[in-house]
Structure formats: structure tokens, C-alpha cells
Design a protein around this motif. Structure first.
Motif, PDB file in Angstrom:
ATOM      1  N   PRO A   1       0.814  -1.223   0.000  1.00 28.36           N
ATOM      2  CA  PRO A   1       0.000   0.000   0.000  1.00 28.36           C
ATOM      3  C   PRO A   1       0.848   1.273   0.000  1.00 28.36           C
ATOM      4  CG  PRO A   1       0.125  -0.891   2.199  1.00 28.36           C
ATOM      5  CD  PRO A   1       0.890  -1.841   1.327  1.00 28.36           C
ATOM      6  N   GLU A   2       0.213   2.369  -0.387  1.00 23.68           N
ATOM      7  CA  GLU A   2       0.870   3.681  -0.395  1.00 23.68           C
ATOM      8  C   GLU A   2       0.115   4.622   0.534  1.00 23.68           C
ATOM      9  OE1 GLU A   2       1.492   5.215  -4.320  1.00 23.68           O
ATOM     10  OE2 GLU A   2       1.809   3.197  -5.131  1.00 23.68           O
ATOM     11  N   MET A   3       0.849   5.560   1.121  1.00 24.34           N
ATOM     12  CA  MET A   3       0.248   6.462   2.094  1.00 24.34           C
ATOM     13  C   MET A   3      -0.877   7.307   1.510  1.00 24.34           C
ATOM     14  SD  MET A   3       2.808   8.288   4.747  1.00 24.34           S
ATOM     15  CE  MET A   3       2.660   9.920   4.089  1.00 24.34           C
ATOM     16  N   LYS A   4      -0.703   7.731   0.250  1.00 26.48           N
ATOM     17  CA  LYS A   4      -1.699   8.666  -0.301  1.00 26.48           C
ATOM     18  C   LYS A   4      -3.079   8.021  -0.443  1.00 26.48           C
ATOM     19  CE  LYS A   4      -0.841   8.062  -5.229  1.00 26.48           C
ATOM     20  NZ  LYS A   4      -0.312   8.651  -6.445  1.00 26.48           N
ATOM     21  N   SER A   5      -3.156   6.682  -0.399  1.00 27.96           N
ATOM     22  CA  SER A   5      -4.468   6.027  -0.489  1.00 27.96           C
ATOM     23  C   SER A   5      -5.294   6.242   0.771  1.00 27.96           C
ATOM     24  CB  SER A   5      -4.315   4.512  -0.663  1.00 27.96           C
ATOM     25  OG  SER A   5      -3.380   4.208  -1.617  1.00 27.96           O
ATOM     26  N   VAL A   6      -4.642   6.530   1.904  1.00 31.13           N
ATOM     27  CA  VAL A   6      -5.393   6.598   3.162  1.00 31.13           C
ATOM     28  C   VAL A   6      -5.366   7.976   3.837  1.00 31.13           C
ATOM     29  CG1 VAL A   6      -5.119   4.140   3.672  1.00 31.13           C
ATOM     30  CG2 VAL A   6      -3.414   5.777   4.508  1.00 31.13           C
ATOM     31  N   VAL A   7      -4.477   8.861   3.397  1.00 32.79           N
ATOM     32  CA  VAL A   7      -4.411  10.179   4.041  1.00 32.79           C
ATOM     33  C   VAL A   7      -5.759  10.888   3.864  1.00 32.79           C
ATOM     34  CG1 VAL A   7      -3.346  12.471   3.864  1.00 32.79           C
ATOM     35  CG2 VAL A   7      -1.927  10.431   3.984  1.00 32.79           C
TER      36      VAL A   7
END
Ligand SMILES: NC(=O)c1ccc[n+]([C@@H]2O[C@H](COP(=O)([O-])OP(=O)(O)OC[C@H]3O[C@@H](n4cnc5c(N)ncnc54)[C@H](OP(=O)(O)O)[C@@H]3O)[C@@H](O)[C@H]2O)c1
Length: 334
Positions: free
Chosen positions: A275-281
Motif C-alpha cells: 500500500p501507499e500512504m496517499k491512499s489513506v491520508v
């Protein structure tokens, strides 16, 4: 309808929380407090009607809240929790003051003696997805720390296959809002922008919380390395673990599927996808991915959350929803 008060409403976590509660169909805000009071704060400034008062226990009690949220520094929560509980008001505390079950850990990791050890035994550790019925009966919920949330969500489902003879390595990176709004040179724009660094190795207060959450005891090796990202919000944790036996991707996938069967905010990616951070920020979600190594004897696991939401405010509201019998997603999903 449940009456709620927030102490620390002008802080980063408290302001997010206040914004969620303001749109919660079953929550009525009866009081907002901070140390100085005021309408400043990332959320309060967008809700002109929401103004925090300087904290006063009598004023909080007079509002008649059923539940008080504390988004205050550890030492402040440590003192306030018993005073508020005495008035028959339930507490969801976002600080670390009631997360550790052993009082003896507080002087070394938090720098104060814990004066209320019985409440440490009573507090429900509110990693929502790992709670069963205990939240509905809780008088005091200790909302987990942001780094521990990202790590424990990813590793708790695998607890029984982790090889404790091998180190559990948790390499975590957080945006600057994780430190709150305090002004400190190390967290200032000029120091953080264009930079990336590790900090607090072996001394970060989330370390005993992670050890406790993984039931690692005193002997198993936990290496927790927090890093400061030159961004405002979000956490990405990379975990390096060994297993007691060679596991298949299907076995790990099944363990996660069992753990998160009823978890509306946790998404586990197909094996090999990270996963990547920008998916959940700016969302209440957590995402987890894993890559098996060495024929399934080891894995790298990556998890991402927003530190101010799943790592603080939205998890507190998940806990509130479960505590009060509302749908877990109430006010958190459009
Ligand atoms: N930031 C995160 O990502 C995060 C994640 C999980 C948990 N937490 C925990 O949540 C808590 C709040 O963190 P934060 O980052 O939001 O901190 P913050 O931005 O520094 O805000 C702290 C808040 O507490 C208030 N406060 C301080 N002393 C007080 C007192 N004696 N009485 C009443 N209110 C008082 C402050 O009021 P004033 O504005 O008037 O000074 C402010 O509203 C901390 O325990 C932190 O460890 C934070």
C-alpha cells in the motif's frame, strides 16, 4: 442521542475529532475545552460555531456529557481521567496515559509515576478491530497510539505464526502532525522540509505499547525505528518478521481475512501488492500489504494509516460508536 465533550479540541487530534463529532447524527456536543480556549485549530476555524473554553471540570460536568473525549497531553489525561470518571462520565482518552497495563513502565517511558494503577487494569485498549464486546461495557477506553495502530493492525493477526526467536523489526515513518502542534525546532518547516530522519530509537514511548500489543514479553527482540517524513500527515510502517514455519500466501491471506471479516476500515491487498500512504491520508482507513520472502519463512509487511484519523480521531469515534451501540461507520463514511 449521546452527549459528548471534548478536552483538547484545539489540538491536531482534538480538532479532527470535533469535526467528526459535529457531523455525527447521534452525538450532541455539550462542551469543547482546551488549555487556553478559543476558536483556532484546523477544524474549529471551519466550524465558526465551535469555540473551545478554557478547561474547567465543573463546566464540563455541568454540560451533562455521557462521554468525554480527552485529546490532551499524557500528563493532563493521567490526572483528568479519574476526576471525570468520578462524575459517572465515560472517557475515551487519545493520550498514552492509560494504554500500558504495567504502571512500572510509566516512569521510564513517559517520565511520570502513574497514580491510578487500578484504572490501567480497567481501561479497554481500543484497537477497534481487535476488540469484541468489551467496548460496549467500557467506562474507560485508551485509544491506541498512531504508530502502534499501524503496526498492531498488520501484525496482530499473525501473532501465532511469528517466530519470537527472531527480531520483529518495525520501521515506521510519520508526517509532522504526529507530534501535535507544539513548536519545536526539530519539527519546524526549515528543519523538516527536504529532510528525512530517524528519531527516538529505543526511547519512543510507543515501543512498550507495541511490545504489549504483540505479547512479546520482556525477552523477544523488538526493533522500533520511527522516522519523520517531510509531510503533514500519514504513517507508513514497514515490518520485517520471521515465521515459525514456512507459510503460503494463502495462509497469510486467510489469517487477515479472518481477522478483518467485519472491519469496514481495513483493506488487505492481494499478496505481493504494497500500500501507499496517499491512499489513506484524510480517510479513516488502513491498508495492509505483504510480500513473502525466503520461501515463506519471512515477510515484509507494509501498512498505512492517517495518523490523525485511524491513528487518533476516527478510531476514537469507531470506539465511541461501538461503546454506544451505533453502527461502527457512523459519521465516518459518507
Ligand atoms: N497528533 C497525532 O497524530 C496523535 C495521534 C494519536 C494520539 N495522539 C495523542 O493525542 C493527544 C493530543 O495530541 P495532539 O497531537 O492533538 O496535541 P496538540 O496538537 O499539541 O493539542 C493538545 C491539546 O490539548 C490541550 N491542552 C493542553 N493542556 C491542557 C490542559 N491542561 N487542559 C486542557 N486542555 C489542554 C491544548 O489546548 P491549547 O490549544 O489551548 O493549548 C490542545 O487543544 C496527545 O496525548 C497525543 O499523544 C496524537
Amino acid at each position: 442521542m449521546t452527549n459528548v465533550a471534548v478536552v483538547g479540541a484545539t489540538g491536531y487530534a482534538g480538532a479532527e475529532l470535533t469535526g467528526i463529532l459535529a457531523r455525527h447524527p447521534h452525538a450532541k456536543i455539550t462542551g469543547l475545552f482546551s488549555s487556553k480556549g478559543g476558536a483556532r485549530g484546523p477544524v474549529l476555524s471551519t466550524y465558526p460555531d465551535l469555540i473551545a473554553e478554557p478547561f474547567d471540570l465543573d463546566a464540563l460536568v455541568a454540560g451533562g456529557p455521557d462521554v468525554a473525549f480527552l485529546a490532551t497531553p499524557n500528563e493532563v489525561s493521567a490526572e483528568l481521567v479519574p476526576e471525570i470518571l468520578e462524575h459517572g462520565i465515560k472517557v475515551i482518552d487519545l493520550s498514552g496515559a492509560y494504554r500500558l497495563t504495567q504502571p512500572a513502565l510509566y516512569p521510564a517511558w513517559y517520565g511520570f509515576n502513574h497514580e491510578h494503577p487500578a484504572l490501567l487494569g480497567e481501561a479497554v485498549y481500543g484497537l477497534t478491530e481487535m476488540c469484541n464486546g468489551e467496548l460496549s461495557k467500557a467506562r474507560l477506553v485508551a485509544n491506541p497510539g498512531c504508530y502502534p495502530t499501524s503496526i498492531l493492525l498488520a501484525l496482530r493477526p499473525l501473532t501465532y505464526i511469528l517466530d519470537r526467536e527472531q527480531p520483529v523489526i518495525c520501521d515506521s515513518k510519520s508526517g509532522v502532525s504526529g507530534a501535535g502542534k507544539k513548536s519545536d525546532l526539530a519539527w519546524s518547516f526549515a528543519e523538516v522540509s527536504g529532510n528525512f530522519k530517524a528519531y527516538g530509537v529505543g526511547t519512543h514511548r510507543h515501543e512498550p505499547e507495541i511490545r504489549q500489543g504483540l505479547h512479546l514479553g520482556d525477552r523477544a527482540t523488538l526493533v522500533f525505528v520511527p522516522h519523520l517524513l517531510p509531510t503533514v500527515r500519514g504513517i507508513l510502517s514497514t515490518m520485517h518478521v520471521a515465521f515459525t514455519h514456512a507459510v503460503s500466501a494463502q495462509e497469510v491471506t486467510q489469517l487477515y481475512a479472518d481477522a478483518f471479516a467485519d472491519a469496514p476500515f481495513v483493506k488487505v491487498l492481494p499478496a505481493g501488492q504494497l500500500p501507499e500512504m496517499k491512499s489513506v491520508v484524510n480517510t479513516p482507513n488502513a491498508e495492509i500489504g505483504f510480500q513473502l520472502l525466503q520461501s515463506g519463512r519471512r515477510a515484509v509487511i507494509v501498512s498505512v494509516i492517517d495518523n490523525l484519523l485511524k491513528g487518533a480521531a476516527s478510531q476514537a469515534v469507531q470506539n465511541f460508536n461501538r461503546m454506544c451501540g451505533y453502527a461502527e461507520t457512523e459519521a465516518l463514511k459518507s
